[in-house]
Design a protein around this motif. Structure first.
Motif, PDB file in Angstrom:
ATOM      1  N   ASP B  59     -75.950  41.514  19.044  1.00 55.25           N
ATOM      2  CA  ASP B  59     -74.802  40.722  18.587  1.00 55.25           C
ATOM      3  C   ASP B  59     -75.093  40.057  17.248  1.00 55.25           C
ATOM      4  OD1 ASP B  59     -76.707  39.118  19.854  1.00 55.25           O
ATOM      5  OD2 ASP B  59     -75.245  37.599  20.439  1.00 55.25           O
ATOM      6  N   ASP B  60     -76.316  40.202  16.754  1.00 53.33           N
ATOM      7  CA  ASP B  60     -76.683  39.635  15.453  1.00 53.33           C
ATOM      8  C   ASP B  60     -76.416  40.682  14.369  1.00 53.33           C
ATOM      9  OD1 ASP B  60     -77.772  38.483  13.242  1.00 53.33           O
ATOM     10  OD2 ASP B  60     -79.786  38.231  14.064  1.00 53.33           O
ATOM     11  N   LYS B  61     -75.425  40.399  13.518  1.00 53.39           N
ATOM     12  CA  LYS B  61     -75.043  41.382  12.505  1.00 53.39           C
ATOM     13  C   LYS B  61     -76.141  41.580  11.466  1.00 53.39           C
ATOM     14  CE  LYS B  61     -70.196  40.308  13.187  1.00 53.39           C
ATOM     15  NZ  LYS B  61     -69.181  39.318  12.821  1.00 53.39           N
ATOM     16  N   VAL B  62     -76.990  40.573  11.291  1.00 52.00           N
ATOM     17  CA  VAL B  62     -78.104  40.707  10.347  1.00 52.00           C
ATOM     18  C   VAL B  62     -79.023  41.857  10.788  1.00 52.00           C
ATOM     19  CG1 VAL B  62     -80.188  39.572   9.467  1.00 52.00           C
ATOM     20  CG2 VAL B  62     -78.034  38.310   9.562  1.00 52.00           C
ATOM     21  N   VAL B  65     -77.990  45.178   9.712  1.00 50.90           N
ATOM     22  CA  VAL B  65     -78.232  45.489   8.295  1.00 50.90           C
ATOM     23  C   VAL B  65     -79.721  45.793   8.093  1.00 50.90           C
ATOM     24  CG1 VAL B  65     -78.075  44.616   5.935  1.00 50.90           C
ATOM     25  CG2 VAL B  65     -76.325  43.983   7.589  1.00 50.90           C
ATOM     26  N   VAL B  66     -80.566  45.046   8.792  1.00 49.79           N
ATOM     27  CA  VAL B  66     -82.013  45.170   8.606  1.00 49.79           C
ATOM     28  C   VAL B  66     -82.561  46.473   9.218  1.00 49.79           C
ATOM     29  CG1 VAL B  66     -84.252  44.173   9.253  1.00 49.79           C
ATOM     30  CG2 VAL B  66     -82.440  42.689   8.378  1.00 49.79           C
ATOM     31  N   ARG B  69     -82.211  49.665   7.354  1.00 48.00           N
ATOM     32  CA  ARG B  69     -83.121  49.617   6.209  1.00 48.00           C
ATOM     33  C   ARG B  69     -84.540  50.021   6.627  1.00 48.00           C
ATOM     34  NH1 ARG B  69     -82.067  48.671   0.734  1.00 48.00           N
ATOM     35  NH2 ARG B  69     -84.002  48.146  -0.269  1.00 48.00           N
ATOM     36  N   VAL B  70     -84.965  49.471   7.763  1.00 46.09           N
ATOM     37  CA  VAL B  70     -86.309  49.785   8.274  1.00 46.09           C
ATOM     38  C   VAL B  70     -86.416  51.273   8.608  1.00 46.09           C
ATOM     39  CG1 VAL B  70     -87.926  49.377  10.178  1.00 46.09           C
ATOM     40  CG2 VAL B  70     -86.663  47.461   9.196  1.00 46.09           C
ATOM     41  N   ASP B 102     -81.071  44.152  22.094  1.00 43.86           N
ATOM     42  CA  ASP B 102     -81.492  42.767  22.225  1.00 43.86           C
ATOM     43  C   ASP B 102     -81.502  42.418  23.723  1.00 43.86           C
ATOM     44  OD1 ASP B 102     -82.194  40.206  21.451  1.00 43.86           O
ATOM     45  OD2 ASP B 102     -80.124  39.538  21.196  1.00 43.86           O
ATOM     46  N   LEU B 104     -80.882  39.207  25.215  1.00 43.55           N
ATOM     47  CA  LEU B 104     -79.755  38.340  25.574  1.00 43.55           C
ATOM     48  C   LEU B 104     -78.534  38.731  24.760  1.00 43.55           C
ATOM     49  CD1 LEU B 104     -81.438  34.828  25.828  1.00 43.55           C
ATOM     50  CD2 LEU B 104     -80.899  36.409  27.651  1.00 43.55           C
ATOM     51  N   LEU B 105     -77.544  39.254  25.456  1.00 46.12           N
ATOM     52  CA  LEU B 105     -76.333  39.740  24.784  1.00 46.12           C
ATOM     53  C   LEU B 105     -75.094  39.203  25.478  1.00 46.12           C
ATOM     54  CD1 LEU B 105     -77.201  43.536  24.453  1.00 46.12           C
ATOM     55  CD2 LEU B 105     -76.841  41.983  22.541  1.00 46.12           C
ATOM     56  N   ALA B 133     -86.100  37.284  20.860  1.00 45.37           N
ATOM     57  CA  ALA B 133     -86.680  36.212  20.060  1.00 45.37           C
ATOM     58  C   ALA B 133     -87.122  35.066  20.957  1.00 45.37           C
ATOM     59  CB  ALA B 133     -85.658  35.704  19.044  1.00 45.37           C
ATOM     60  N   LYS B 156     -88.919  39.453  18.335  1.00 41.67           N
ATOM     61  CA  LYS B 156     -88.227  39.173  17.074  1.00 41.67           C
ATOM     62  C   LYS B 156     -88.907  38.001  16.380  1.00 41.67           C
ATOM     63  CE  LYS B 156     -83.508  40.757  17.926  1.00 41.67           C
ATOM     64  NZ  LYS B 156     -82.124  40.277  18.040  1.00 41.67           N
ATOM     65  N   PRO B 157     -88.897  37.893  15.069  1.00 45.82           N
ATOM     66  CA  PRO B 157     -88.177  38.771  14.157  1.00 45.82           C
ATOM     67  C   PRO B 157     -88.782  40.165  14.110  1.00 45.82           C
ATOM     68  CG  PRO B 157     -89.559  37.228  12.927  1.00 45.82           C
ATOM     69  CD  PRO B 157     -89.623  36.818  14.353  1.00 45.82           C
ATOM     70  N   ILE B 158     -87.929  41.116  13.774  1.00 45.36           N
ATOM     71  CA  ILE B 158     -88.351  42.513  13.757  1.00 45.36           C
ATOM     72  C   ILE B 158     -89.421  42.725  12.691  1.00 45.36           C
ATOM     73  CG2 ILE B 158     -87.581  44.867  13.243  1.00 45.36           C
ATOM     74  CD1 ILE B 158     -84.777  43.891  14.276  1.00 45.36           C
TER      75      ILE B 158
END
Lengths: 111, 190
Positions: B59-62, B65-66, B69-70, B102, B104-105, B133, B156-158
């Protein structure tokens, strides 16, 4: 604050700005949700939103916000006064992050 | 008819829904398929996705994006779901090679997603990585693997290198770390 993200971005400022913009936009949504939860006396929702904000902050490197959110999740004091004070602290720290990001943006464009 | 669950019992427990669909009539299942076609991205209805397929549920939109990229050097398909119900529905339909979720969703917990997927002969081959996390330490890792059937557990963090390593190990693929700056220069013809 964003050392890990900088490593990942490998100098790609567009990516970095995209992540930070996403983080700030999403953070505002979580804070709004926390405010609504506080108004509704919904402690579970308040803590869940704090968890979501904390996770996102941890990923982005906003450690102060992440630490406060973690404290909210662990705290047994769920009185309205305590939650309200915690929310104020979150908002204050987020304001600092916003300013730091703005400063980073200025640095990036000035290089 | 609900666009999420194919019926109108979104608030029912995942176990109840699973049992409901297990015993449902063919007509009802066909009707549900039409709904799923609307929910899923068109490429999974019209064509076969490029394998391997990774489904990212967070549920974390960040994170959405990350992680791309990874995994920029990953040759396959990366799908995105933003809550547990959407993630489980997509996983049951697409049967991804790997689900990264994740813990907890909203709606359905990521560990429950792992449990449901591993519990069904239809989806048990999907590898599952649970990220969190909150729950840190070997105790939670052991619990996620033993109790919920997860194949791997990440904190987390990843950590980019760790995530790449886990994906490589579970999917038996190689993901090169793409030097983004060089890629941009090449794209720009420099």
């Amino acid at each position: 604050m964003i050392a890990d993200l900088r490593d990942l971005s490998d100098g790609d400022e567009v990516f970095l700005r995209e992540v930070l913009a996403m983080y700030l936009r999403q953070s505002n949504e979580f804070v709004t949700a926390m405010r609504a939860a506080l108004r509704a006396n919904n402690t579970d929702l308040f803590k869940f939103s704090a968890h979501a904000l904390g996770g996102s902050s941890l990923q982005t490197g906003a450690m102060q916000v992440a630490n406060i959110c973690h404290a909210i999740q662990c705290s047994e004091d769920t009185t309205r006064v305590a939650l309200s004070a915690a929310l104020e602290t979150v908002e204050f720290e987020l304001e600092r992050v916003t300013m730091a990001v703005a400063q980073e943006g200025w640095r990036a464009t000035s290089q | 008819m609900c666009g999420k669950c194919g019926s109108c019992f979104c608030n029912a427990s995942a176990v109840w829904k699973r049992d409901f669909w297990r015993d449902a009539s063919t007509a009802l299942i066909e009707r549900r398929k039409g709904i799923i076609d609307e929910v899923l991205p068109p490429q999974f209805v019209e064509t076969h996705p490029a394998r391997p397929v990774i489904l990212l549920v967070d549920d974390d939109k960040v994170v959405h994006v990350v992680v791309p990229r990874v995994l920029a050097g990953f040759h396959g398909t990366l799908l995105h779901a933003y809550d547990g119900a959407e993630g489980l529905l997509m996983a049951q339909t697409v049967k991804p090679d790997l689900v990264i979720t994740d813990a907890l969703l909203p709606k359905i917990d990521g560990r429950q997603i792992s449990h449901f997927l591993k519990d069904s002969s239809d989806t048990c081959r999907s590898k599952v990585v649970v990220m969190t996390a909150v729950y840190k330490g070997t105790h939670y890792k052991a619990e996620a693997i033993r109790k919920f059937g997860a194949d791997e557990f990440l904190e987390k963090p990843i950590n980019a290198d760790r995530l790449r390593l886990v994906v490589e190990s579970l999917l038996h693929v190689q993901i090169r770390s793409v030097p983004q700056r060089l890629e941009r220069q090449l794209a720009a013809g420099q």
